[in-house]
Design a protein around this motif. Structure first.
Motif, PDB file in Angstrom:
ATOM      1  N   ARG A 222     -18.400  18.169 -10.470  1.00  0.00           N
ATOM      2  CA  ARG A 222     -18.514  16.721 -10.254  1.00  0.00           C
ATOM      3  C   ARG A 222     -17.319  16.192  -9.456  1.00  0.00           C
ATOM      4  N   GLN A 223     -17.641  15.319  -8.514  1.00  0.00           N
ATOM      5  CA  GLN A 223     -16.615  14.792  -7.617  1.00  0.00           C
ATOM      6  C   GLN A 223     -15.515  14.044  -8.362  1.00  0.00           C
ATOM      7  N   LEU A 224     -15.900  13.019  -9.102  1.00  0.00           N
ATOM      8  CA  LEU A 224     -14.912  12.094  -9.673  1.00  0.00           C
ATOM      9  C   LEU A 224     -14.084  12.720 -10.773  1.00  0.00           C
ATOM     10  N   PHE A 225     -14.718  13.590 -11.575  1.00  0.00           N
ATOM     11  CA  PHE A 225     -14.072  14.107 -12.774  1.00  0.00           C
ATOM     12  C   PHE A 225     -13.329  15.411 -12.541  1.00  0.00           C
ATOM     13  N   GLU A 226     -13.769  16.206 -11.573  1.00  0.00           N
ATOM     14  CA  GLU A 226     -13.224  17.546 -11.384  1.00  0.00           C
ATOM     15  C   GLU A 226     -12.703  17.770  -9.959  1.00  0.00           C
ATOM     16  N   VAL A 227     -13.545  17.521  -8.973  1.00  0.00           N
ATOM     17  CA  VAL A 227     -13.222  17.920  -7.604  1.00  0.00           C
ATOM     18  C   VAL A 227     -12.103  17.072  -6.989  1.00  0.00           C
ATOM     19  N   PHE A 228     -12.233  15.756  -7.020  1.00  0.00           N
ATOM     20  CA  PHE A 228     -11.218  14.907  -6.398  1.00  0.00           C
ATOM     21  C   PHE A 228      -9.846  15.026  -7.065  1.00  0.00           C
ATOM     22  N   PRO A 229      -9.774  15.059  -8.414  1.00  0.00           N
ATOM     23  CA  PRO A 229      -8.457  15.224  -9.035  1.00  0.00           C
ATOM     24  C   PRO A 229      -7.753  16.516  -8.612  1.00  0.00           C
ATOM     25  N   PHE A 230      -8.497  17.615  -8.551  1.00  0.00           N
ATOM     26  CA  PHE A 230      -7.851  18.868  -8.143  1.00  0.00           C
ATOM     27  C   PHE A 230      -7.577  18.902  -6.641  1.00  0.00           C
ATOM     28  N   ALA A 231      -8.402  18.236  -5.842  1.00  0.00           N
ATOM     29  CA  ALA A 231      -8.121  18.156  -4.408  1.00  0.00           C
ATOM     30  C   ALA A 231      -6.791  17.442  -4.174  1.00  0.00           C
ATOM     31  N   LEU A 232      -6.587  16.339  -4.854  1.00  0.00           N
ATOM     32  CA  LEU A 232      -5.324  15.608  -4.727  1.00  0.00           C
ATOM     33  C   LEU A 232      -4.155  16.477  -5.200  1.00  0.00           C
ATOM     34  N   THR A 233      -4.339  17.167  -6.312  1.00  0.00           N
ATOM     35  CA  THR A 233      -3.282  18.022  -6.850  1.00  0.00           C
ATOM     36  C   THR A 233      -2.902  19.110  -5.854  1.00  0.00           C
ATOM     37  N   TYR A 234      -3.898  19.758  -5.283  1.00  0.00           N
ATOM     38  CA  TYR A 234      -3.609  20.839  -4.334  1.00  0.00           C
ATOM     39  C   TYR A 234      -2.949  20.314  -3.061  1.00  0.00           C
ATOM     40  N   GLU A 235      -3.377  19.176  -2.584  1.00  0.00           N
ATOM     41  CA  GLU A 235      -2.740  18.603  -1.400  1.00  0.00           C
ATOM     42  C   GLU A 235      -1.286  18.240  -1.679  1.00  0.00           C
ATOM     43  N   PHE A 236      -1.041  17.603  -2.811  1.00  0.00           N
ATOM     44  CA  PHE A 236       0.329  17.223  -3.163  1.00  0.00           C
ATOM     45  C   PHE A 236       1.215  18.447  -3.399  1.00  0.00           C
ATOM     46  N   ALA A 237       0.602  19.583  -3.755  1.00  0.00           N
ATOM     47  CA  ALA A 237       1.371  20.814  -3.973  1.00  0.00           C
ATOM     48  C   ALA A 237       1.581  21.604  -2.679  1.00  0.00           C
ATOM     49  N   GLY A 238       1.069  21.073  -1.575  1.00  0.00           N
ATOM     50  CA  GLY A 238       1.248  21.737  -0.290  1.00  0.00           C
ATOM     51  C   GLY A 238       0.086  22.618   0.126  1.00  0.00           C
ATOM     52  N   GLY A 239      -1.031  22.538  -0.606  1.00  0.00           N
ATOM     53  CA  GLY A 239      -2.219  23.283  -0.255  1.00  0.00           C
ATOM     54  C   GLY A 239      -3.267  22.382   0.361  1.00  0.00           C
ATOM     55  N   ALA A 240      -4.539  22.734   0.172  1.00  0.00           N
ATOM     56  CA  ALA A 240      -5.615  21.951   0.774  1.00  0.00           C
ATOM     57  C   ALA A 240      -6.899  22.152  -0.026  1.00  0.00           C
ATOM     58  N   ALA A 241      -7.877  21.311   0.270  1.00  0.00           N
ATOM     59  CA  ALA A 241      -9.194  21.411  -0.376  1.00  0.00           C
ATOM     60  C   ALA A 241     -10.253  20.981   0.627  1.00  0.00           C
ATOM     61  N   THR A 242     -11.358  21.737   0.691  1.00  0.00           N
ATOM     62  CA  THR A 242     -12.438  21.452   1.629  1.00  0.00           C
ATOM     63  C   THR A 242     -13.788  21.641   0.958  1.00  0.00           C
ATOM     64  N   ASP A 243     -14.815  21.018   1.532  1.00  0.00           N
ATOM     65  CA  ASP A 243     -16.179  21.286   1.067  1.00  0.00           C
ATOM     66  C   ASP A 243     -16.816  22.385   1.913  1.00  0.00           C
ATOM     67  N   GLY A 244     -16.012  22.990   2.771  1.00  0.00           N
ATOM     68  CA  GLY A 244     -16.464  24.015   3.702  1.00  0.00           C
ATOM     69  C   GLY A 244     -16.378  23.546   5.133  1.00  0.00           C
ATOM     70  N   PHE A 245     -16.406  22.222   5.322  1.00  0.00           N
ATOM     71  CA  PHE A 245     -16.406  21.649   6.659  1.00  0.00           C
ATOM     72  C   PHE A 245     -15.332  20.575   6.846  1.00  0.00           C
ATOM     73  N   LYS A 246     -15.129  19.784   5.828  1.00  0.00           N
ATOM     74  CA  LYS A 246     -14.145  18.716   5.944  1.00  0.00           C
ATOM     75  C   LYS A 246     -13.306  18.631   4.676  1.00  0.00           C
ATOM     76  N   ARG A 247     -12.245  17.861   4.781  1.00  0.00           N
ATOM     77  CA  ARG A 247     -11.345  17.643   3.652  1.00  0.00           C
ATOM     78  C   ARG A 247     -12.129  17.048   2.483  1.00  0.00           C
TER      79      ARG A 247
END
Length: 282
Positions: A222-247
């Protein structure tokens, strides 16, 4: 924000008590996506909502275990989407589980997420907070969460956590993962999103993938509960998150329980994912 973090700390201590003593059987209820709720899920959800309801700065909340947004305080500033106990079915086999929180302003969507928190319930209870472009880990000791370390990802990792039903993987996804294993990546997958992503963060990098598949084209997470929180975490840690095509944090939300394919990791691994998915175009 500090009172919200303290509320999450308090909720985590109470949830740990439920895990230690609680009922791990199934309830007669299903959540919004048709999964049968465990009694642990429901008990954890009640704990969090009760504690959040006492925080004036929280305007509204939405739980993965509930159908709709719950308004709390009209003058509140923050919106919180949370998964009260992700991976709760693993409790019966004594594997790590966790809680995930996305903190938003104005609306529940990717562009409005400002902070994220997750808590790992394992041999040790650890809380990771992503805010102000940094990621910090705290550990529960003598009834208090104490700062342990800042978390920063390397440009490239060595771990590969492969989610979803393998028989339903698209061919190019299967090829991507095989090539990574051929290149020396180590398989690390418990079936719990929180501990698997936590391991990659603490070990310096790698890839966690949960693609769109034949049975779930839009993924399961789920986007709001799982995906977006970890995407933000990974970006802030110097990594990245994608759906395969875009951020990932550019993915649109049309419903609070929307799902999306997702990949989290070090920048090198995410670049590799995007190159493969761009080549195959789906």
């Amino acid at each position: 924000m500090e009172e919200i973090l303290k509320a999450i700390e308090n909720a985590s201590i109470e949830i740990k008590k439920v895990i230690d003593k609680g009922d791990t059987s199934k309830s007669e209820n299903e959540n919004s996506t048709g999964d049968t709720q465990l009694k642990l899920d429901i008990a954890s959800d009640i704990i969090i909502e009760k504690i959040f309801s006492t925080i004036p700065s929280i305007k509204a909340i939405v739980s993965e275990e509930q159908e709709s947004i719950v308004p709390l305080h009209d003058n509140g500033e923050y919106l919180i989407a949370y998964d009260p106990l992700d991976g709760s079915s693993l409790v019966d086999v004594n594997l790590s589980v966790g809680s995930i929180y996305g903190i938003y302003k104005n609306e529940f969507n990717a562009k409005n997420i400002i902070a994220a928190v997750y808590v790992v319930f394992g041999p040790r209870i650890e809380m990771v907070v992503a805010q102000n472009n940094s990621v910090k880990m705290y550990r529960l000791h003598d009834g208090e969460f104490k700062f342990i370390t800042d978390i920063n990802l390397n440009e490239k990792g060595i771990l590969n956590a492969t989610g979803s039903t393998q028989m339903c993987w698209p061919t190019h996804h299967r090829k991507l993962l095989k090539e990574m294993f051929d290149d020396g990546y180590y398989l690390r997958y418990s079936g719990g999103m929180v501990p698997d992503l936590h391991q990659i963060l603490l070990k310096g990098g790698g890839l966690f993938s949960y693609p769109g598949t034949a049975d779930k084209p839009k993924g399961k997470l789920r986007q709001l509960f799982e995906v977006f929180p970890f995407a933000l975490t990974y970006e802030f840690a110097g990594g990245a998150a994608t759906d395969g095509f875009k951020r990932v944090l550019e993915v649109e939300t049309t419903h609070i329980h929307d799902t999306t394919p997702c990949f989290f990791g070090s920048k090198d691994e995410i670049k590799r994912v995007k190159e493969v998915y761009k080549e195959y175009g789906k």
